[in-house]
Every structure is written in C-alpha cells, then in structure tokens.
Design a protein around this motif. Structure first.
Motif, PDB file in Angstrom:
ATOM      1  N   ALA A  42       0.816  -1.213   0.000  1.00 47.58           N
ATOM      2  CA  ALA A  42       0.000   0.000   0.000  1.00 47.58           C
ATOM      3  C   ALA A  42       0.845   1.257   0.000  1.00 47.58           C
ATOM      4  O   ALA A  42       0.498   2.250  -0.636  1.00 47.58           O
ATOM      5  CB  ALA A  42      -0.922  -0.021   1.225  1.00 47.58           C
ATOM      6  N   TRP A  43       1.978   1.206   0.708  1.00 46.38           N
ATOM      7  CA  TRP A  43       2.796   2.422   0.769  1.00 46.38           C
ATOM      8  C   TRP A  43       3.316   2.807  -0.592  1.00 46.38           C
ATOM      9  O   TRP A  43       3.426   3.975  -0.933  1.00 46.38           O
ATOM     10  CB  TRP A  43       3.946   2.255   1.759  1.00 46.38           C
ATOM     11  N   ARG A  44       3.679   1.803  -1.455  1.00 48.80           N
ATOM     12  CA  ARG A  44       4.201   2.141  -2.771  1.00 48.80           C
ATOM     13  C   ARG A  44       3.093   2.628  -3.687  1.00 48.80           C
ATOM     14  O   ARG A  44       3.267   3.559  -4.459  1.00 48.80           O
ATOM     15  CB  ARG A  44       4.901   0.943  -3.410  1.00 48.80           C
ATOM     16  N   GLU A  45       1.911   2.014  -3.575  1.00 47.19           N
ATOM     17  CA  GLU A  45       0.804   2.448  -4.410  1.00 47.19           C
ATOM     18  C   GLU A  45       0.441   3.887  -4.102  1.00 47.19           C
ATOM     19  O   GLU A  45       0.098   4.664  -4.991  1.00 47.19           O
ATOM     20  CB  GLU A  45      -0.392   1.524  -4.189  1.00 47.19           C
ATOM     21  N   ALA A  46       0.541   4.274  -2.826  1.00 49.77           N
ATOM     22  CA  ALA A  46       0.240   5.648  -2.458  1.00 49.77           C
ATOM     23  C   ALA A  46       1.248   6.626  -3.004  1.00 49.77           C
ATOM     24  O   ALA A  46       0.984   7.822  -3.114  1.00 49.77           O
ATOM     25  CB  ALA A  46       0.190   5.770  -0.925  1.00 49.77           C
ATOM     26  N   ALA A  47       2.428   6.144  -3.363  1.00 54.18           N
ATOM     27  CA  ALA A  47       3.481   7.028  -3.867  1.00 54.18           C
ATOM     28  C   ALA A  47       3.277   7.404  -5.322  1.00 54.18           C
ATOM     29  O   ALA A  47       3.975   8.258  -5.836  1.00 54.18           O
ATOM     30  CB  ALA A  47       4.836   6.355  -3.715  1.00 54.18           C
ATOM     31  N   GLY A  48       2.338   6.777  -5.997  1.00 54.50           N
ATOM     32  CA  GLY A  48       2.071   7.137  -7.379  1.00 54.50           C
ATOM     33  C   GLY A  48       2.538   6.071  -8.338  1.00 54.50           C
ATOM     34  O   GLY A  48       3.179   5.098  -7.949  1.00 54.50           O
ATOM     35  N   PRO A  49       2.216   6.246  -9.630  1.00 53.73           N
ATOM     36  CA  PRO A  49       2.575   5.238 -10.633  1.00 53.73           C
ATOM     37  C   PRO A  49       4.077   5.003 -10.660  1.00 53.73           C
ATOM     38  O   PRO A  49       4.878   5.915 -10.485  1.00 53.73           O
ATOM     39  CB  PRO A  49       2.081   5.868 -11.949  1.00 53.73           C
ATOM     40  N   SER A  50       4.477   3.768 -10.882  1.00 52.40           N
ATOM     41  CA  SER A  50       5.894   3.420 -10.918  1.00 52.40           C
ATOM     42  C   SER A  50       6.160   2.518 -12.103  1.00 52.40           C
ATOM     43  O   SER A  50       5.283   1.790 -12.540  1.00 52.40           O
ATOM     44  CB  SER A  50       6.282   2.684  -9.631  1.00 52.40           C
ATOM     45  N   PRO A  51       7.383   2.566 -12.648  1.00 56.51           N
ATOM     46  CA  PRO A  51       7.715   1.595 -13.682  1.00 56.51           C
ATOM     47  C   PRO A  51       7.656   0.187 -13.110  1.00 56.51           C
ATOM     48  O   PRO A  51       7.770  -0.015 -11.907  1.00 56.51           O
ATOM     49  CB  PRO A  51       9.158   1.973 -14.068  1.00 56.51           C
ATOM     50  N   ARG A  52       7.459  -0.776 -13.977  1.00 52.58           N
ATOM     51  CA  ARG A  52       7.364  -2.164 -13.519  1.00 52.58           C
ATOM     52  C   ARG A  52       8.756  -2.636 -13.101  1.00 52.58           C
ATOM     53  O   ARG A  52       9.645  -2.768 -13.933  1.00 52.58           O
ATOM     54  CB  ARG A  52       6.828  -3.039 -14.654  1.00 52.58           C
ATOM     55  N   LEU A  53       8.930  -2.864 -11.823  1.00 52.74           N
ATOM     56  CA  LEU A  53      10.209  -3.329 -11.299  1.00 52.74           C
ATOM     57  C   LEU A  53      10.092  -4.816 -11.011  1.00 52.74           C
ATOM     58  O   LEU A  53       9.414  -5.232 -10.079  1.00 52.74           O
ATOM     59  CB  LEU A  53      10.581  -2.552 -10.033  1.00 52.74           C
ATOM     60  N   ARG A  54      10.750  -5.617 -11.814  1.00 52.23           N
ATOM     61  CA  ARG A  54      10.673  -7.062 -11.658  1.00 52.23           C
ATOM     62  C   ARG A  54      11.471  -7.514 -10.430  1.00 52.23           C
ATOM     63  O   ARG A  54      12.449  -6.879 -10.054  1.00 52.23           O
ATOM     64  CB  ARG A  54      11.207  -7.759 -12.912  1.00 52.23           C
ATOM     65  N   PRO A  55      11.052  -8.618  -9.809  1.00 56.42           N
ATOM     66  CA  PRO A  55      11.832  -9.143  -8.684  1.00 56.42           C
ATOM     67  C   PRO A  55      13.305  -9.347  -9.021  1.00 56.42           C
ATOM     68  O   PRO A  55      14.163  -9.140  -8.165  1.00 56.42           O
ATOM     69  CB  PRO A  55      11.125 -10.471  -8.374  1.00 56.42           C
ATOM     70  N   GLN A  56      13.621  -9.742 -10.278  1.00 53.99           N
ATOM     71  CA  GLN A  56      15.034  -9.927 -10.623  1.00 53.99           C
ATOM     72  C   GLN A  56      15.796  -8.607 -10.549  1.00 53.99           C
ATOM     73  O   GLN A  56      16.948  -8.567 -10.116  1.00 53.99           O
ATOM     74  CB  GLN A  56      15.190 -10.551 -12.007  1.00 53.99           C
ATOM     75  N   SER A  57      15.161  -7.505 -10.976  1.00 53.65           N
ATOM     76  CA  SER A  57      15.814  -6.198 -10.890  1.00 53.65           C
ATOM     77  C   SER A  57      16.082  -5.824  -9.441  1.00 53.65           C
ATOM     78  O   SER A  57      17.158  -5.323  -9.087  1.00 53.65           O
ATOM     79  CB  SER A  57      14.950  -5.129 -11.566  1.00 53.65           C
ATOM     80  N   LEU A  58      15.103  -6.070  -8.573  1.00 51.05           N
ATOM     81  CA  LEU A  58      15.289  -5.800  -7.157  1.00 51.05           C
ATOM     82  C   LEU A  58      16.370  -6.707  -6.564  1.00 51.05           C
ATOM     83  O   LEU A  58      17.166  -6.283  -5.725  1.00 51.05           O
ATOM     84  CB  LEU A  58      13.967  -6.004  -6.419  1.00 51.05           C
ATOM     85  N   MET A  59      16.397  -7.965  -7.017  1.00 50.67           N
ATOM     86  CA  MET A  59      17.412  -8.898  -6.533  1.00 50.67           C
ATOM     87  C   MET A  59      18.816  -8.404  -6.888  1.00 50.67           C
ATOM     88  O   MET A  59      19.741  -8.469  -6.068  1.00 50.67           O
ATOM     89  CB  MET A  59      17.182 -10.284  -7.130  1.00 50.67           C
ATOM     90  N   LEU A  60      18.979  -7.907  -8.101  1.00 49.42           N
ATOM     91  CA  LEU A  60      20.292  -7.399  -8.508  1.00 49.42           C
ATOM     92  C   LEU A  60      20.696  -6.197  -7.659  1.00 49.42           C
ATOM     93  O   LEU A  60      21.878  -6.014  -7.347  1.00 49.42           O
ATOM     94  CB  LEU A  60      20.276  -7.038  -9.993  1.00 49.42           C
ATOM     95  N   THR A  61      19.729  -5.374  -7.263  1.00 53.57           N
ATOM     96  CA  THR A  61      20.034  -4.249  -6.383  1.00 53.57           C
ATOM     97  C   THR A  61      20.525  -4.744  -5.031  1.00 53.57           C
ATOM     98  O   THR A  61      21.509  -4.236  -4.480  1.00 53.57           O
ATOM     99  CB  THR A  61      18.794  -3.355  -6.200  1.00 53.57           C
ATOM    100  N   VAL A  62      19.849  -5.735  -4.479  1.00 52.57           N
ATOM    101  CA  VAL A  62      20.278  -6.309  -3.202  1.00 52.57           C
ATOM    102  C   VAL A  62      21.690  -6.881  -3.330  1.00 52.57           C
ATOM    103  O   VAL A  62      22.565  -6.633  -2.487  1.00 52.57           O
ATOM    104  CB  VAL A  62      19.292  -7.409  -2.757  1.00 52.57           C
ATOM    105  N   LEU A  63      21.924  -7.643  -4.377  1.00 51.53           N
ATOM    106  CA  LEU A  63      23.236  -8.270  -4.563  1.00 51.53           C
ATOM    107  C   LEU A  63      24.327  -7.219  -4.749  1.00 51.53           C
ATOM    108  O   LEU A  63      25.434  -7.355  -4.213  1.00 51.53           O
ATOM    109  CB  LEU A  63      23.193  -9.200  -5.769  1.00 51.53           C
ATOM    110  N   GLY A  64      24.032  -6.184  -5.512  1.00 50.13           N
ATOM    111  CA  GLY A  64      25.037  -5.152  -5.758  1.00 50.13           C
ATOM    112  C   GLY A  64      25.398  -4.367  -4.523  1.00 50.13           C
ATOM    113  O   GLY A  64      26.549  -3.949  -4.349  1.00 50.13           O
ATOM    114  N   ASN A  65      24.421  -4.167  -3.639  1.00 57.58           N
ATOM    115  CA  ASN A  65      24.668  -3.375  -2.439  1.00 57.58           C
ATOM    116  C   ASN A  65      25.246  -4.176  -1.289  1.00 57.58           C
ATOM    117  O   ASN A  65      26.050  -3.650  -0.511  1.00 57.58           O
ATOM    118  CB  ASN A  65      23.356  -2.712  -1.990  1.00 57.58           C
TER     119      ASN A  65
END
Length: 288
Positions: A7-30
């Motif tokens: 709900a918190w992200r939906e309230a922030a407004g429209p967002s590009p489609r962020l796939r779980p793999q993209s988020l996973m790469l962010t976690v791995l990179g950081n």
C-alpha cells in the motif's frame, strides 16, 4: 506475484514495472558484491517482504537466476545459500559504475561521436537483432540505414564479440560539422520524450518533503529508489547536457538520488546486516 505492490508504494504514485530480478540485482550489488559470501534463501525472503514481494516470487526468481548463470547455489545441511557468478559480478559492477561513478548527466563531453555502420545479409536476422540490442545497451542511437551513433568514445570490440561480424562493421570517431543539425540528429536517434518521462516520474515520487515515499523503513525505500534509478540509467545514453533541453529532468533526478542516498544508505545497511544470514565462500583454488 510478479511485482511488489504494498500500500505504501501504491500511495506514492505510478511506478515503472520493477521485476523481482531487478530488485534482486540491487540487493546483490549493495550487500553481496565484493564480499565472497552466499546468502541464505530465507534472508532474501525477509528482505523482499519489506517490498511486498511474496515468498513464491522470491524462490522463483532465485531459481531462474541460477538457470541463467546469475547465481550459484550452495547447500549447507538443509539450508540453501546463493552467491554471485562471474557473469552477475560483471553486471553488478557495470550497474555500480552507471549509477554512482558516471551518473546520468554528461557534463564533460568532448564533442566527439562514435559512429558505427554495419551491413549484413538479410538472412542474418538473429545477428542483426543481437547487434542492435547490444548497441542500444551501450548508448547508441540509430540514424537509419545501418548507421548508429554514441556521444563518446566507445570500445566496439566487446560489443561485437562473438557475433562473427568481421568485415561487416565499420567504426569511426568523428565530430559533427555544419550544416548538421545536431539537436535534430539527437531527436531522431533517441526517444527523448520517453527518457524525460521516466525521470519526471522518478521526481514525482522521490522529490518531496518527509519520508519519501511513506514506507516501512529506510531499507525498503533505498532498495526501491536505487532499483528504479538503475532502470532509468541503463536505458540512458548519457547524451551531452549542452545538447539537451534546459530543463532536462535527469539533472534534478541525479541531485535527488544523491541527497536521498545520504539520508537512507547507512540505516538501510544496518537493517540489511540484521536481516542477511550468510556463509563465506572459499576463493577458487590456484592449483589447477
């Protein structure tokens, strides 16, 4: 579940489609890159829960990334851990350079373009598709008739490697001379409207006072923000800012990213350290 939608992200407004793999790469990179560790699968489930991604989606993403040589699997007793591969390390280092070292704003352009022309038989459709994809990834835009340009000196060798294009590609480094309409050339080669729309959407979501957006914690915000920004810069050819509209939104977007990085990064890392359970990986044997 294919996309996080708390709900918190939906309230922030429209967002590009962020796939779980993209988020996973962010976690791995950081939190994994450069540490020679493998992370417990349950830790990924805990991290992604902060972003509204369910356990099934996380496990499916891990499995797909192993099959694509983006993760290595390591079993310890009844537990499964996941580490990086040479391929994923290369991708993560490239992403780190694009986000934190080079940035999205090209203020030091020397006026030179890399110009590439190719010609190949019509039957080479797959090779043509692969070459165009690689050129786009490397910041090239098409002028048509097999001619592409990039606003910097680009090493073409790794781009065409393995495609068997010897004798079919010509590459030059050049400056644009009168009567070339450089602004028109850029508009024709790149979709500036789409690029600008992506950055404006980022600003609509993140360039606001207070917690941005309202969310569970700084780790969730930091992962979401950096994943979204990386998606933008991976499609941005870093055109010279002097050749772009005066209100080019990537300039403000870069400022917002750096400001919020300062706000979120330390607390995000502390939360990640509390969440991530890992095992050390032994370096490859030098004996043979």
């Amino acid at each position: 579940m294919s996309e996080p939608s708390p709900a918190w992200r939906e309230a922030a407004g429209p967002s590009p489609r962020l796939r779980p793999q993209s988020l996973m790469l962010t976690v791995l990179g950081n939190y994994v890159l450069g540490r020679d560790i493998a992370v417990f699968s349950g830790s990924f489930i805990g991290l992604f829960g902060r972003l509204g991604v369910g356990e099934h989606a996380v496990r499916s993403t891990l499995t797909r990334m192993v099959s694509r040589d983006l993760l290595s699997r390591h079993r310890r007793g009844r537990r499964m851990y996941f580490g990086l591969t040479p391929r994923s390390e290369e991708i993560l280092v490239d992403g780190e350079r694009r986000v934190w070292r080079y940035g999205a704003v090209n203020t030091d352009w020397d006026g030179r373009w890399t110009v590439l022309a190719f010609s190949m038989p019509e039957s080479w459709q797959r090779v043509r598709h692969d070459l165009r994809s690689r050129l786009t990834w490397a910041g090239f835009g098409s002028l048509g008739n097999g001619m592409w340009i990039a606003p910097s000196r680009v090493d073409i060798a790794p781009i065409v490697a393995g495609l068997g294009l010897n004798g079919h590609v010509k590459v030059f480094s050049a400056t644009a001379e009168a009567p070339t309409d450089v602004a028109g050339m850029i508009r024709g080669a790149y979709d500036l409207d789409a690029l600008a729309a992506g950055y404006r959407a980022f600003l609509d979501r993140w360039d606001r006072p207070g917690p941005i957006p309202e969310g569970p914690d700084d780790l969730a915000r930091y992962l979401w923000m950096t994943t979204e920004w990386l998606q933008l810069v991976r499609t941005d050819p870093r055109l010279p800012v002097e050749r772009l509209p005066g209100d080019w939104p990537a300039v403000r977007g870069q400022e917002v990213l750096m400001r919020l990085r300062t706000r979120y990064e330390d607390r995000a890392r502390g939360l990640a350290d509390q969440t991530i359970e890992f095992i050390p990986l032994s370096p490859p044997s030098a004996s043979g």
